[in-house]
Design a protein around this motif. Structure first.
Motif, short mmCIF file in Angstrom:
data_model
loop_
_atom_site.label_atom_id
_atom_site.label_comp_id
_atom_site.label_asym_id
_atom_site.label_seq_id
_atom_site.Cartn_x
_atom_site.Cartn_y
_atom_site.Cartn_z
N VAL A 94 0.87 -1.18 0.00
CA VAL A 94 0.00 0.00 0.00
C VAL A 94 0.91 1.22 0.00
CG1 VAL A 94 -1.74 1.30 1.27
CG2 VAL A 94 -1.84 -1.19 1.24
N ASP A 95 0.69 2.12 -0.97
CA ASP A 95 1.58 3.27 -1.14
C ASP A 95 0.78 4.56 -1.00
OD1 ASP A 95 3.60 5.01 -1.80
OD2 ASP A 95 3.94 4.20 -3.81
N ARG A 96 1.14 5.35 0.02
CA ARG A 96 0.50 6.67 0.23
C ARG A 96 1.47 7.80 -0.03
NH1 ARG A 96 -1.00 6.27 5.90
NH2 ARG A 96 -0.23 8.39 5.86
N PHE A 107 -4.86 6.59 -2.00
CA PHE A 107 -3.68 5.76 -1.89
C PHE A 107 -3.66 4.76 -3.03
CE2 PHE A 107 -7.01 3.92 0.73
CZ PHE A 107 -6.98 2.57 0.44
N LEU A 108 -2.50 4.16 -3.22
CA LEU A 108 -2.30 3.19 -4.29
C LEU A 108 -2.05 1.83 -3.67
CD1 LEU A 108 -1.83 2.84 -7.38
CD2 LEU A 108 0.58 3.24 -6.92
N VAL A 109 -2.68 0.80 -4.21
CA VAL A 109 -2.47 -0.57 -3.78
C VAL A 109 -1.79 -1.30 -4.93
CG1 VAL A 109 -3.58 -2.71 -3.03
CG2 VAL A 109 -4.53 -0.50 -2.32
N LEU A 110 -0.61 -1.86 -4.65
CA LEU A 110 0.09 -2.64 -5.66
C LEU A 110 -0.25 -4.11 -5.44
CD1 LEU A 110 3.49 -0.77 -5.45
CD2 LEU A 110 1.72 -0.52 -7.17
N LYS A 143 -7.12 7.69 4.76
CA LYS A 143 -5.85 7.45 5.46
C LYS A 143 -5.95 6.33 6.49
CE LYS A 143 -2.17 9.56 8.03
NZ LYS A 143 -1.83 10.51 9.04
N PRO A 144 -6.96 6.30 7.35
CA PRO A 144 -7.04 5.19 8.31
C PRO A 144 -7.18 3.82 7.64
CG PRO A 144 -8.52 6.95 8.97
CD PRO A 144 -7.99 7.31 7.63
N VAL A 145 -7.93 3.76 6.53
CA VAL A 145 -8.08 2.49 5.82
C VAL A 145 -6.73 2.05 5.25
CG1 VAL A 145 -9.18 1.35 3.85
CG2 VAL A 145 -10.52 2.80 5.37
N ALA A 146 -5.98 2.99 4.67
CA ALA A 146 -4.65 2.65 4.15
C ALA A 146 -3.73 2.19 5.28
CB ALA A 146 -4.06 3.86 3.43
N ILE A 148 -4.64 0.74 8.13
CA ILE A 148 -5.08 -0.59 8.56
C ILE A 148 -4.58 -1.64 7.57
CG2 ILE A 148 -7.09 -2.09 8.88
CD1 ILE A 148 -8.59 0.44 9.90
N MET A 149 -4.69 -1.34 6.28
CA MET A 149 -4.22 -2.29 5.28
C MET A 149 -2.71 -2.51 5.41
SD MET A 149 -6.46 -1.14 1.96
CE MET A 149 -5.90 -2.47 0.90
N THR A 150 -1.95 -1.44 5.61
CA THR A 150 -0.50 -1.56 5.77
C THR A 150 -0.17 -2.40 6.99
OG1 THR A 150 -0.20 0.59 4.72
CG2 THR A 150 1.64 -0.25 6.03
N LEU A 151 -0.85 -2.16 8.09
CA LEU A 151 -0.60 -2.93 9.31
C LEU A 151 -0.92 -4.41 9.10
CD1 LEU A 151 0.16 -2.96 12.30
CD2 LEU A 151 -2.22 -2.45 12.83
#
Length: 164
Positions: A94-96, A107-110, A143-146, A148-151
């Motif tokens: 996940v790239d912010r 945000f970008l999800v690869l 931002k919080p969703v990104a 959570i995904m990163t975590l």
């Protein structure tokens, strides 16, 4: 959705109206220029009319698309109606970062494996191994969703580091 929700992304009514209104205004202006302004070339007049109609069509699509809410679950990211955007087992990163090619406030999800192209104007788009979330959404929602995904990706890839 039957699963536990970890987060939701939706567009507020004000942001939807501003985004759709801007696109409708552009369409109306292009149509006006194409129909009311005398031009030497019929080709340019046709281009302006087609561009105006395209902008109006895009505004209608954006209105429908931004009415949908994205839901982050333990399995992945989905539209509220069940459409799969990306499952966690297919997400690489996940790239912010500010230099990522991503929508405004998003945000970008690869992805690990490419998925079919899809586009919901103002909300998300996916092409190949890239999924971009954002547009008329608020940064305070995305931002919080990104995060959570990163975590969750850190927990999946390195369970020992996740407790730090």
């Amino acid at each position: 959705m039957e699963q536990n929700e970890l987060g939701r992304i939706g567009a507020s009514a004000g942001r939807r109206m501003i985004g759709v209104g801007a696109l409708m205004g552009l369409g109306a202006l292009l149509l006006y220029l194409g129909l009311a302004t005398p031009m030497d070339s019929v080709l340019w007049q046709g281009v302006l009319i087609l561009a105006g109609l395209g902008a109006l069509w895009g505004s209608e699509r954006m209105w429908k698309a931004t009415g949908v809410v994205l839901v982050l679950t333990e399995e992945g990211l989905f539209e509220e109606n069940g459409t799969v955007l990306a499952r966690f087992d297919n997400i690489a990163k996940v790239d912010r970062s500010p230099f990522a090619m991503k929508p405004s406030n998003g945000f970008l999800v690869l992805l690990k494996e490419p998925m079919p192209r899809a586009w919901r104007p103002g909300l998300w788009w996916r092409t190949g191994k890239r999924l971009a979330i954002g547009g008329v959404t608020s940064g305070g929602v995305t931002k919080p969703v990104a995060d959570i995904m990163t975590l969750r990706l850190v927990q999946r890839d390195d369970p020992d580091r996740a407790n730090d």
